[in-house]
Structure formats: structure tokens, C-alpha cells
Design a protein around this motif. Structure first.
Motif, short mmCIF file in Angstrom:
data_model
loop_
_atom_site.label_atom_id
_atom_site.label_comp_id
_atom_site.label_asym_id
_atom_site.label_seq_id
_atom_site.Cartn_x
_atom_site.Cartn_y
_atom_site.Cartn_z
N VAL A 1 0.83 -1.20 0.00
CA VAL A 1 0.00 0.00 0.00
C VAL A 1 0.87 1.26 0.00
N VAL A 2 1.89 1.27 0.85
CA VAL A 2 2.71 2.47 1.03
C VAL A 2 3.67 2.69 -0.13
N ALA B 1 -0.12 4.16 -2.71
CA ALA B 1 -1.44 4.71 -2.40
C ALA B 1 -1.31 6.14 -1.90
N LYS B 2 -2.36 6.91 -2.12
CA LYS B 2 -2.37 8.29 -1.65
C LYS B 2 -2.50 8.34 -0.13
N GLY B 3 -1.97 9.40 0.45
CA GLY B 3 -2.11 9.59 1.89
C GLY B 3 -1.04 8.94 2.73
N HIS B 4 -0.02 8.38 2.10
CA HIS B 4 1.03 7.70 2.85
C HIS B 4 2.41 8.32 2.62
N ALA B 5 2.44 9.57 2.15
CA ALA B 5 3.72 10.21 1.86
C ALA B 5 4.59 10.32 3.11
N ALA B 6 3.97 10.72 4.23
CA ALA B 6 4.74 10.86 5.47
C ALA B 6 5.29 9.51 5.93
N GLU B 7 4.49 8.46 5.77
CA GLU B 7 4.95 7.13 6.16
C GLU B 7 6.11 6.67 5.29
N ALA C 1 8.23 8.61 3.75
CA ALA C 1 9.41 9.40 4.11
C ALA C 1 10.04 8.88 5.40
N ALA C 2 9.19 8.52 6.37
CA ALA C 2 9.71 8.01 7.64
C ALA C 2 10.44 6.68 7.44
N MET C 3 9.87 5.81 6.61
CA MET C 3 10.50 4.52 6.37
C MET C 3 11.83 4.67 5.62
N ARG C 4 11.86 5.60 4.68
CA ARG C 4 13.12 5.83 3.96
C ARG C 4 14.20 6.38 4.90
N ALA C 5 13.78 7.30 5.79
CA ALA C 5 14.73 7.84 6.75
C ALA C 5 15.24 6.75 7.69
N ALA C 6 14.32 5.88 8.13
CA ALA C 6 14.72 4.79 9.01
C ALA C 6 15.66 3.84 8.28
N HIS D 1 10.32 15.56 24.65
CA HIS D 1 9.47 14.84 23.69
C HIS D 1 7.99 14.99 24.05
N PRO D 2 7.12 15.23 23.05
CA PRO D 2 5.68 15.36 23.34
C PRO D 2 5.06 14.00 23.62
N ARG D 3 3.90 14.02 24.28
CA ARG D 3 3.17 12.78 24.55
C ARG D 3 2.36 12.34 23.34
N ARG D 4 2.11 13.26 22.42
CA ARG D 4 1.38 12.94 21.20
C ARG D 4 2.16 13.47 20.01
N LEU D 5 2.09 12.74 18.90
CA LEU D 5 2.78 13.16 17.70
C LEU D 5 2.01 14.27 17.00
N PRO D 6 2.70 15.21 16.40
CA PRO D 6 2.03 16.28 15.65
C PRO D 6 1.73 15.84 14.22
N GLY D 7 0.94 16.62 13.51
CA GLY D 7 0.69 16.42 12.09
C GLY D 7 0.10 15.06 11.78
N PRO D 8 0.57 14.42 10.70
CA PRO D 8 0.00 13.13 10.31
C PRO D 8 0.18 12.05 11.36
#
Length: 491
Positions: free
Chosen positions: A397-398, A415-421, A423-428, A452-459
Motif C-alpha cells: 500500500v505504502v 497509495a495516496k495519503g502515505h507520503a509521510a509514512e 518518508a519516515a520509512m526511507r529515513a529509518a 518529547h511530546p506525549r502525542r505526535l504532531p501532524g499526520p
């Protein structure tokens, strides 16, 4: 005509609604816990359960590797026994074949055995459009049909209904479909069962055409097998003059000896019984015994495409026992309708996106309908590693990639809507490929942990809205190892 899965929303949207239904959650919690506790006791009776499980998986894998051979063998055996075999590439073709066969009999009513395959294809809708009334005879499927509802469980389609709701459905709807419910019907199980028995008996005695699926097909003899607990299936399989069976091509087993394995695995994993009360087997037609005409419709509908996926193909081992649903914390809270498919729960989360593809928002969301806890794999009687396939489908999907669709190899776009995911996987991936970058990132995370925040921001908020972010340790494992056992100690 019962409802359809057309136009259903993505799993997160549907689940957000269903998890707020207190009565639904109570019904599901009670039913799934009861079934899984009984199953655990039934399985514990067998000292060789692990070997049976491994044998079942091995037989299924061997059969899938040589599926073309066994299907041809099955066709020859069914034909030799007096049956007729039809091949359906997809749901539309299967439905068209069945509708044509029914019209050729001149009948306008059919009785049905509980069938996942015909739910998958939406057969009842097609028959209704052709002016043919299809009557479900499985008690739970009858409840679903009378309530213009959808099944929500593989084994217990009306698991989301309690006795009071069933009583009201019988009182209000039975008369529209045939014999009305008795006056003063209560919600006592015995009275509800008797009302259904009287209603269905008229259908059985008048029907000239029966439609079924099959739990298994034996290639060496052309024998079909249906296992059930009520006896309604046997009435449908023996009384009509014409029997039409719609069966997925993966339901085949090579020999009777192979069948023996699954007749031990299935009842204990599904109904927690040592054997099913009714095990019906038929081979073609026999003069003076059972239907005079038998048609077998072999359904592909994405199965050969699934077979081409070396990781995902293990989903085709499934024997539809529903054990994975009964232990799944996601299914227990969200219910079956949220999956938007005839196959709910963990098995549906891996089977549906392979049969239908991941192009729609709903199908792309199903591989995420899991906590990856692994309970489904532990109870699967044919050892399907559902978490492995879920992760595999999430990657598809991603990131997109090579798949087979209708027998043609193609490349899916992400799939659309997974750009942030992505990017995160590529960085990892980059960090894991470069130890110095990983080490620097770990140290930075440890030194800034109090910020560090208790909740993630953005997506990322969708993830952390339902989970606590794990605390970052002051020291990474790598640094701890070096400090305690590495260079600082001269080792």
C-alpha cells in the motif's frame, strides 16, 4: 434481498462508528470469548494438534503448488460422476452462470446453503435483479437476510444480534418471506429455533433448485463436502432436483486421506466440536438419490493472482474456521461490518485486499486493521502467518510494487495519503544502513527525551491518538553495551 458491501467507507471510519455502539460491543465480547474458550478446551484434548496443524498447512501448500493439476483432475472426476463443471474468472461471470442455470430450470425460487463464496460474489443481488428469489436457510444467515443486514462473522453471521433483536426481526419480517412467526413469539432460544424450523420447512419442501458452496473438494473422486451444525444444509443438498455449487478453487484437497486431516482441524477450531453434527458428501449424481442435476461453478475471482504472491498466497490455506476472529482484539471491538467484506477479521484483512486489490480506500485500509499481536497466527489451524502478510500488504500500500492482476503482471503506484509514512520509512532505512547516523540519532533522542511530546504532531496524531508514545531511555543499548562490556572495560 440482503444488504451489500458496495460503497462502504474505509475501515478507520467504519470502526470509529461501530466501536461507539455499546450493545454491539457487548454482543461481540460475550460471543467471541465464549467460542474461543470452548475452542481452547477442544484443541487441548488432542496431543498431536501441533502435528495436525503442520500437516494441514503442508497439504494446502502442496495443493496450491500444483493447483492446475488437481483442478483438472477434479473436473474429470465430477464429469465422470454425472456432474457439469463451469469455470468463472470473476464474480460477475460466476453470478451470470448461476442465474442462467436457474433460469434454464424454469424456477424463480432457490434455497441456499450458507456460502462464503456467494456472499463474496454478491449472488443474491444478481438473482434478485433476474427475478429470482434466493432464500437463506442457515439460521444465522436467515436472521441476516430477514433483517436486510450483512453477515459480520464467518462462522456466526448474526453474532452482532442478541435474542431480543432476533425475536423482533422474526416477528416483523418472517411473514414477508413466507410463513409468519407464531403469535406471542418470545426470545427463548427454543422458540426462536422452532419458528425458523417451521418457516424453512416450507421452503425445503417446495424448492426445486438448491445453491451451495463447499468446505472441501476431493480431487481424486470429485466429491464435495459441506460441514454444518443444523441440518439445514443437508436439506438443501438432497431435496432439490437441481443443485448448483459455487466453490473457490482453493478449496480443493488431493485425496480422501488429506481430507481426514481437515475434518479434525475444522470442527475443533470453528464450533469447538470433535466432529460436525452434519457432514454431507456428494459425488456427481446418483439415480434415485438426491438431485438429478449437479453443476459445479469453480470460482477464481482473484485467487490465481493471490497465488502469484509468494508471501500472500498462504491466505489461500484458509479453511474458514473463524478462530482468528474470536481472538482478535480489533474485531472484538470494531465488529465485522467495519471490514466491508464477506471476510471480516484478521483473515479478511489479508484475503480481501488480495482478491480485490488495494485500489479503493477501503481495501487499502484493511492491512492496517490489526494490532499485529499475533494471536491470530497462534490459533490458525493451518498456520497462516497473518501478521507477516499484513506487514507485506502494508508495504504494498505504502510503496506500491509488482503485483499480478487478472493474470497480468503490473506495477502498483503507492497509495495516496502515505507520503509521510514513506518518508519516515526511507529515513529509518537510511539510518539503519549507516551506523554512525543511527548512533548519533539515538544519543540525540536520549539527551532530549524530556522535551518529547506525549502525542505526535501532524499526520502522526492518528497513531498516537490511540497509543502512548514509548518513553526514550537515557542511554541506548549500543552505548550501554560499550560502557559495561565494551571498550571502557578493555574488552
Amino acid at each position: 434481498m440482503s444488504g451489500t458491501y458496495l460503497g462502504m467507507p474505509a475501515f478507520p471510519t467504519a470502526a470509529a462508528s461501530s466501536t461507539q455502539d455499546g450493545r454491539l460491543r457487548a454482543n461481540l465480547r460475550y460471543a467471541t470469548h465464549t467460542i474461543r474458550d470452548k475452542r481452547a478446551k477442544a484443541v487441548a484434548e488432542l496431543d498431536d494438534w501441533a502435528r495436525l496443524r503442520a500437516a494441514g498447512a503442508a497439504v494446502k501448500d502442496r495443493t496450491l503448488r500444483h493447483l492446475d493439476h488437481y483442478l483438472e483432475q477434479l473436473e474429470e472426476a465430477v464429469t465422470a460422476a454425472g456432474g457439469q463443471v463451469h469455470w468463472a474468472a470473476d464474480a460477475a461471470e460466476a453470478n451470470a452462470i448461476v442465474a442462467r442455470l436457474v433460469r434454464e430450470t424454469g424456477e424463480r425460487e432457490v434455497v441456499k446453503v450458507k456460502s462464503m463464496a456467494t456472499q463474496e460474489t454478491g449472488l443474491n443481488r444478481t438473482l434478485a435483479e433476474a427475478g429470482i428469489s434466493a432464500y437463506e436457510t442457515d439460521l444465522a444467515e436467515l436472521i441476516v437476510q430477514l433483517g436486510d443486514d450483512l453477515p459480520s462473522h464467518i462462522l456466526v453471521p448474526a453474532i452482532h444480534r442478541n435474542r431480543g433483536e432476533i425475536r423482533d426481526i422474526f416477528r416483523e419480517q418472517m411473514g414477508r418471506w413466507g410463513r409468519a412467526a407464531p403469535e406471542g413469539l418470545s426470545d427463548a432460544p427454543g422458540e426462536l429455533a422452532e419458528a425458523a424450523r417451521l418457516h424453512l420447512r416450507e421452503k425445503f419442501l417446495n424448492a426445486k433448485v438448491g445453491i451451495s458452496g463447499a468446505n472441501f473438494m476431493v480431487a481424486e473422486t470429485g466429491t464435495l463436502v459441506v460441514v454444518e451444525s443444523e441440518g439445514n444444509g443437508r436439506m438443501c443438498l438432497t431435496l432439490p432436483e437441481t443443485l448448483i455449487s459455487v466453490v473457490g478453487i482453493e478449496k480443493i484437497v488431493p485425496t480422501w486421506q488429506d481430507l481426514e486431516i481437515f475434518l479434525q482441524l475444522l470442527p475443533r477450531s470453528s464450533t469447538a466440536e470433535r466432529m460436525n453434527p452434519y457432514t454431507s458428501m456428494w459425488t456427481g449424481t446418483t439415480d434415485g438419490d438426491g438431485p438429478r442435476t449437479f453443476h459445479l461453478v469453480l470460482l477464481d475471482n482473484g485467487r490465481t493472482d493471490t497465488l502469484a504472491d509468494t508471501v500472500g498466497r498462504q491466505a489461500l490455506r484458509c479453511i474458514r474456521c473463524s478462530a482468528c476472529l474470536n481472538v482478535c482484539p480489533v474485531y472484538e471491538r470494531a465488529g465485522g461490518h467495519a471490514y466491508g467484506s464477506a471476510y471480516p477479521g484478521p483473515i479478511g484483512a489479508i484475503l480481501t485486499p488480495q482478491l480485490r486489490g488495494t485500489a479503493s480506500e477501503l481495501d487499502a485500509s484493511l492491512p492496517y486493521a490489526s494490532s499485529l499481536c499475533g494471536a491470530c497466527y497462534e490459533v490458525c489451524p493451518v498456520a497462516i502467518d497473518i501478521p507477516e502478510v499484513l506487514v507485506h500488504l502494508r508495504e504494498r500500500v505504502v510503496q506500491g510494487g509488482k503485483v499480478t492482476r487478472r493474470g497480468v503482471k503490473t506495477v502498483l503506484k503507492p497509495a495516496k495519503g502515505h507520503a509521510a509514512e514513506r518518508a519516515a520509512m526511507r529515513a529509518a532505512g537510511f539510518a539503519f544502513d549507516h551506523p554512525g547516523v543511527l548512533r548519533a540519532g539515538q544519543r540525540l533522542a536520549g539527551r532530549t527525551r524530556r522535551l518529547h511530546p506525549r502525542r505526535l504532531p501532524g499526520p502522526g496524531h492518528a497513531w498516537s491518538d490511540t497509543r502512548d508514545l514509548p518513553p526514550v531511555p537515557a542511554e541506548s543499548f549500543r552505548d550501554w553495551w560499550r560502557r559495561t562490556r565494551g571498550e571502557e572495560q578493555g574488552k
